[in-house]
Design a protein around this motif. Structure first.
Motif, PDB file in Angstrom:
ATOM      1  N   PRO A  74      50.734   7.256  -9.882  1.00  0.00           N
ATOM      2  CA  PRO A  74      50.187   7.140  -8.526  1.00  0.00           C
ATOM      3  C   PRO A  74      50.272   8.492  -7.825  1.00  0.00           C
ATOM      4  O   PRO A  74      51.107   9.335  -8.178  1.00  0.00           O
ATOM      5  CB  PRO A  74      51.089   6.105  -7.865  1.00  0.00           C
ATOM      6  N   GLU A 117      37.924   8.553  -5.599  1.00  0.00           N
ATOM      7  CA  GLU A 117      37.728   9.658  -6.539  1.00  0.00           C
ATOM      8  C   GLU A 117      37.741  10.975  -5.772  1.00  0.00           C
ATOM      9  O   GLU A 117      37.078  11.107  -4.749  1.00  0.00           O
ATOM     10  CB  GLU A 117      36.396   9.501  -7.281  1.00  0.00           C
ATOM     11  N   ALA A 120      43.743   4.038  -5.652  1.00  0.00           N
ATOM     12  CA  ALA A 120      43.234   4.242  -7.012  1.00  0.00           C
ATOM     13  C   ALA A 120      41.712   4.284  -7.059  1.00  0.00           C
ATOM     14  O   ALA A 120      41.129   4.902  -7.960  1.00  0.00           O
ATOM     15  CB  ALA A 120      43.770   3.143  -7.922  1.00  0.00           C
ATOM     16  N   SER A 121      41.056   3.632  -6.092  1.00  0.00           N
ATOM     17  CA  SER A 121      39.594   3.576  -6.090  1.00  0.00           C
ATOM     18  C   SER A 121      38.952   4.843  -5.541  1.00  0.00           C
ATOM     19  O   SER A 121      37.741   5.023  -5.658  1.00  0.00           O
ATOM     20  CB  SER A 121      39.121   2.371  -5.272  1.00  0.00           C
ATOM     21  N   SER A 128      50.463   2.765  -3.208  1.00  0.00           N
ATOM     22  CA  SER A 128      51.667   3.384  -3.753  1.00  0.00           C
ATOM     23  C   SER A 128      52.781   3.213  -2.730  1.00  0.00           C
ATOM     24  O   SER A 128      52.581   3.387  -1.533  1.00  0.00           O
ATOM     25  CB  SER A 128      51.424   4.873  -4.014  1.00  0.00           C
ATOM     26  N   TYR A 152      49.259   8.045   0.676  1.00  0.00           N
ATOM     27  CA  TYR A 152      48.956   7.790  -0.724  1.00  0.00           C
ATOM     28  C   TYR A 152      47.448   7.806  -0.937  1.00  0.00           C
ATOM     29  O   TYR A 152      46.668   7.621   0.005  1.00  0.00           O
ATOM     30  CB  TYR A 152      49.537   6.452  -1.184  1.00  0.00           C
ATOM     31  N   ARG A 161      46.701  11.479 -12.602  1.00  0.00           N
ATOM     32  CA  ARG A 161      46.016  10.241 -12.973  1.00  0.00           C
ATOM     33  C   ARG A 161      45.806  10.143 -14.478  1.00  0.00           C
ATOM     34  O   ARG A 161      45.817   9.037 -15.038  1.00  0.00           O
ATOM     35  CB  ARG A 161      44.690  10.144 -12.222  1.00  0.00           C
ATOM     36  N   LYS A 197      47.309  -3.729  -4.969  1.00  0.00           N
ATOM     37  CA  LYS A 197      47.099  -3.114  -6.278  1.00  0.00           C
ATOM     38  C   LYS A 197      46.911  -1.610  -6.159  1.00  0.00           C
ATOM     39  O   LYS A 197      47.404  -0.836  -6.984  1.00  0.00           O
ATOM     40  CB  LYS A 197      45.889  -3.756  -6.960  1.00  0.00           C
ATOM     41  N   GLU A 198      46.178  -1.188  -5.125  1.00  0.00           N
ATOM     42  CA  GLU A 198      45.852   0.220  -4.981  1.00  0.00           C
ATOM     43  C   GLU A 198      46.965   1.020  -4.308  1.00  0.00           C
ATOM     44  O   GLU A 198      46.979   2.234  -4.367  1.00  0.00           O
ATOM     45  CB  GLU A 198      44.565   0.380  -4.161  1.00  0.00           C
TER      46      GLU A 198
END
Length: 356
Positions: free
Chosen positions: A319, A223, A220-221, A130, A217, A314, A127-128
């Motif tokens: 991505p 920051e 997504a988690s 790219s 890449y 984002r 999921k996270e």
């Protein structure tokens, strides 16, 4: 060139499990289903860091080990060697000390825990993550098709940025070979090519203007923090300064830089009105062109600009990924420090009739 799927006989003790846990329920099922050695089915492996890793059949392999089997037939598709998830899990296997299938004896979970601790972990990674398909989609969304062909899970797209670039999305060596038969020979510039693809695209080794990079890449988690108050977007008037200072003049020109400022994502820092640091996305959406003037290095301008661009991308639901030359270890380390994860090696090149 034909696909190179191969069957090998390996010592079971030289196979390192890429899977970190087993399910007690699946292990019982595997034991009950085996009648003869020939009934085990295909077991696939990858080659990574000069070692063999199993990518499926772990419950079957442990059962064979328990039965005293010393050697086993396995299937190896070189295209699997560059798959990001396989490589990442193989690397983690080494990090946690897995050396042989026997090490899984102490890593058997209830099926409920297995679904959470292993299957859930893999799903989160997917999921996270790219993939190069993200690059291809970005390129397609900003460039008119010169050639576009799709067959099942395989897709080739040619579009013009600074020259016609051929992008390939394939699921196997066979799929790649089928696509290459469709691409007109006039399109000889290839983008984002993985190592395993090269021998099929360029079997006679006649490529030139080759640029080899690591693709990283940003999950997504992760920051990205930092002071972005000094960062502002670039203008078309900045293009000449960027191109003149850019180390890849052989690969880009002023029109290319202007296009990226026009439709891409970018940021820069000015001191006393002079542009001293910048970065902008390439034609495939990868953050690049990162440069800080020598007198202003050590001030974390690169991190601030990268964070600025990440935030903008984002916000648009995109991505985030970068390409860094393999030899540029300081930049790779900086990206990893910010949370980027190495995905795979990719390259750009052109084919010619000879190298002169």
């Amino acid at each position: 060139m034909e696909p190179t799927m191969e069957k090998l006989i390996l010592e079971i003790e030289e196979i390192i499990p890429q899977q970190h846990f087993l399910s007690d329920e699946k292990l019982r099922s595997a034991l009950a289903s085996f009648e003869t050695y020939e009934s085990i089915g295909d077991i696939f492996v990858i080659r990574y860091l000069d070692k063999w890793f199993s990518i499926d059949g772990h419950h079957r392999l442990l059962h064979l080990y328990r039965q005293g089997v010393k050697r086993v037939e396995v299937c190896h598709d070189p295209a699997d060697d560059d798959h990001f998830l396989y490589r990442r899990l193989a690397k983690e296997s080494l990090n946690i000390g897995l050396k042989t299938i026997a090490d899984l004896e102490d890593r058997i979970l209830t099926n409920e825990d297995f679904l959470v601790d292993w299957v859930g972990k893999c799903q989160l990674m997917l999921k996270e993550h790219s993939t190069p398909e993200d690059n291809m989609r970005f390129f397609m969304s900003h460039h008119e098709a010169l050639f576009d062909y799709e067959n099942k899970n395989n897709h080739v797209f040619v579009g013009y940025s600074d020259r016609p670039w051929t992008y390939l999305s394939v699921d196997s060596e066979k799929g790649l070979c089928e696509l290459l038969e469709q691409v007109p020979k006039v399109y000889s510039n290839f983008a984002l090519i993985e190592d395993w693809m090269v021998k099929f695209i360029d079997p006679t080794d006649i490529r030139v203007r080759e640029l080899i990079c690591e693709r990283l890449y940003l999950p997504a988690s992760v920051e990205v923090q930092g002071d972005m108050s000094a960062v502002e977007e670039l203008t078309l008037q900045d293009a000449h300064a960027i191109q003149n200072a850019h180390a890849y003049g052989e690969y880009t020109d002023i029109d290319y830089v202007k296009k990226q400022i026009d439709y891409g994502y970018h940021g820069g820092i000015r001191v006393d009105g002079e542009l001293v640091a910048w970065a902008l996305t390439h034609d495939d959406g990868a953050i690049g062109f990162l440069y800080v003037m020598p007198d202003h290095r050590g001030k974390h301008f690169g991190e601030q600009i990268t964070a600025f661009i990440v935030k903008r991308m984002r916000e648009d639901g995109l991505p985030v990924y970068v390409h860094i030359e393999k030899e540029n270890l300081p930049s790779i380390r900086l990206a990893e420090k910010m949370g980027f994860v190495i995905d795979r090696t990719v390259r750009w090149f052109s084919l010619v009739s000879d190298k002169t």
